[in-house]
Motif scaffolding. Sequence first.
Motif, PDB file in Angstrom:
ATOM      1  N   LEU A  46      17.174 -24.517  34.144  1.00 45.39           N
ATOM      2  CA  LEU A  46      18.808 -24.837  34.241  1.00 45.39           C
ATOM      3  C   LEU A  46      18.770 -25.254  35.748  1.00 45.39           C
ATOM      4  O   LEU A  46      19.499 -26.359  35.891  1.00 45.39           O
ATOM      5  CB  LEU A  46      19.369 -23.357  33.976  1.00 45.39           C
ATOM      6  N   LYS A  47      18.014 -24.560  36.707  1.00 42.74           N
ATOM      7  CA  LYS A  47      17.928 -24.768  37.793  1.00 42.74           C
ATOM      8  C   LYS A  47      17.643 -26.206  38.150  1.00 42.74           C
ATOM      9  O   LYS A  47      18.169 -27.266  38.836  1.00 42.74           O
ATOM     10  CB  LYS A  47      17.694 -23.847  38.790  1.00 42.74           C
ATOM     11  N   ASP A  48      16.422 -26.562  37.542  1.00 42.93           N
ATOM     12  CA  ASP A  48      15.856 -28.027  37.558  1.00 42.93           C
ATOM     13  C   ASP A  48      16.689 -29.011  37.178  1.00 42.93           C
ATOM     14  O   ASP A  48      16.599 -30.101  37.591  1.00 42.93           O
ATOM     15  CB  ASP A  48      14.556 -27.917  36.938  1.00 42.93           C
ATOM     16  N   SER A  49      17.404 -28.776  36.005  1.00 43.23           N
ATOM     17  CA  SER A  49      18.251 -29.680  35.389  1.00 43.23           C
ATOM     18  C   SER A  49      19.514 -30.334  36.397  1.00 43.23           C
ATOM     19  O   SER A  49      19.775 -31.451  36.561  1.00 43.23           O
ATOM     20  CB  SER A  49      18.499 -29.266  34.060  1.00 43.23           C
ATOM     21  N   SER A  52      17.656 -31.632  39.963  1.00 45.15           N
ATOM     22  CA  SER A  52      17.171 -32.973  39.842  1.00 45.15           C
ATOM     23  C   SER A  52      17.718 -34.133  39.972  1.00 45.15           C
ATOM     24  O   SER A  52      17.435 -35.399  40.064  1.00 45.15           O
ATOM     25  CB  SER A  52      16.312 -33.029  38.279  1.00 45.15           C
ATOM     26  N   GLN A  53      19.242 -33.992  39.901  1.00 48.05           N
ATOM     27  CA  GLN A  53      20.222 -35.013  39.998  1.00 48.05           C
ATOM     28  C   GLN A  53      20.111 -35.571  41.433  1.00 48.05           C
ATOM     29  O   GLN A  53      20.583 -36.454  41.579  1.00 48.05           O
ATOM     30  CB  GLN A  53      21.714 -34.518  39.652  1.00 48.05           C
ATOM     31  N   LEU A  54      19.834 -34.501  41.994  1.00 51.50           N
ATOM     32  CA  LEU A  54      19.849 -35.209  43.847  1.00 51.50           C
ATOM     33  C   LEU A  54      18.578 -35.889  44.022  1.00 51.50           C
ATOM     34  O   LEU A  54      18.837 -36.853  44.865  1.00 51.50           O
ATOM     35  CB  LEU A  54      19.484 -33.622  44.691  1.00 51.50           C
ATOM     36  N   SER A  59      17.327 -37.162  49.047  1.00 53.04           N
ATOM     37  CA  SER A  59      15.800 -36.500  48.923  1.00 53.04           C
ATOM     38  C   SER A  59      16.186 -34.915  49.083  1.00 53.04           C
ATOM     39  O   SER A  59      17.097 -34.384  49.491  1.00 53.04           O
ATOM     40  CB  SER A  59      14.921 -36.912  50.172  1.00 53.04           C
ATOM     41  N   PHE A  60      15.285 -34.264  48.300  1.00 57.91           N
ATOM     42  CA  PHE A  60      15.415 -32.876  47.966  1.00 57.91           C
ATOM     43  C   PHE A  60      14.254 -31.957  48.360  1.00 57.91           C
ATOM     44  O   PHE A  60      13.211 -32.628  47.665  1.00 57.91           O
ATOM     45  CB  PHE A  60      15.851 -32.434  46.531  1.00 57.91           C
ATOM     46  N   PHE A  80       9.580 -27.476  39.795  1.00 55.47           N
ATOM     47  CA  PHE A  80       9.784 -28.054  41.118  1.00 55.47           C
ATOM     48  C   PHE A  80       8.548 -28.485  41.725  1.00 55.47           C
ATOM     49  O   PHE A  80       8.370 -27.754  42.786  1.00 55.47           O
ATOM     50  CB  PHE A  80      10.738 -27.101  42.135  1.00 55.47           C
ATOM     51  N   ALA A  81       7.815 -29.221  41.173  1.00 52.49           N
ATOM     52  CA  ALA A  81       6.492 -29.707  41.815  1.00 52.49           C
ATOM     53  C   ALA A  81       6.811 -30.428  43.243  1.00 52.49           C
ATOM     54  O   ALA A  81       8.037 -30.958  43.253  1.00 52.49           O
ATOM     55  CB  ALA A  81       5.718 -30.419  40.860  1.00 52.49           C
ATOM     56  N   PHE A  82       5.776 -30.221  44.069  1.00 50.88           N
ATOM     57  CA  PHE A  82       6.134 -30.689  45.437  1.00 50.88           C
ATOM     58  C   PHE A  82       6.338 -32.252  45.234  1.00 50.88           C
ATOM     59  O   PHE A  82       7.074 -32.814  45.929  1.00 50.88           O
ATOM     60  CB  PHE A  82       4.566 -30.579  46.020  1.00 50.88           C
ATOM     61  N   SER A  83       5.430 -33.040  44.553  1.00 50.65           N
ATOM     62  CA  SER A  83       5.803 -34.405  44.435  1.00 50.65           C
ATOM     63  C   SER A  83       7.288 -34.651  43.928  1.00 50.65           C
ATOM     64  O   SER A  83       7.839 -35.713  43.960  1.00 50.65           O
ATOM     65  CB  SER A  83       4.911 -35.075  43.444  1.00 50.65           C
TER      66      SER A  83
END
Length: 93
Positions: A46-49, A52-54, A59-60, A80-83
């Motif tokens: 949920l948080k990634d979805s 990821s819009q940012l 940059s996030f 939330f991978a580094f890359s």
Amino acid sequence: TQWSSQTQLQSIVDFIIENKTVFGIEYVVHMGDIVEVYSNKTDWELKDSVFSQLTNDISFGWLTGNHDGESQNYIGDDYFAFSHSLMVPTDDA
């Protein structure tokens, strides 16, 4: 955001995107505790979805909070991978 609903979190991200120019927002950093329970894959998804819009406009990056994982059982990079989290915006203008 560990206790934020999807609606609350979406409101925050929408505000950031909508006010990028007004406030000169170029980078957003989350200070940790994205989730309450590090092993809750549904919460990570949920948080990634939402976050990821940012990466389309801004940059996030994020720091791992004490609720985001334990070193031996850490799953945050699956979402939330580094890359991914430090992706440069698509328009470099």
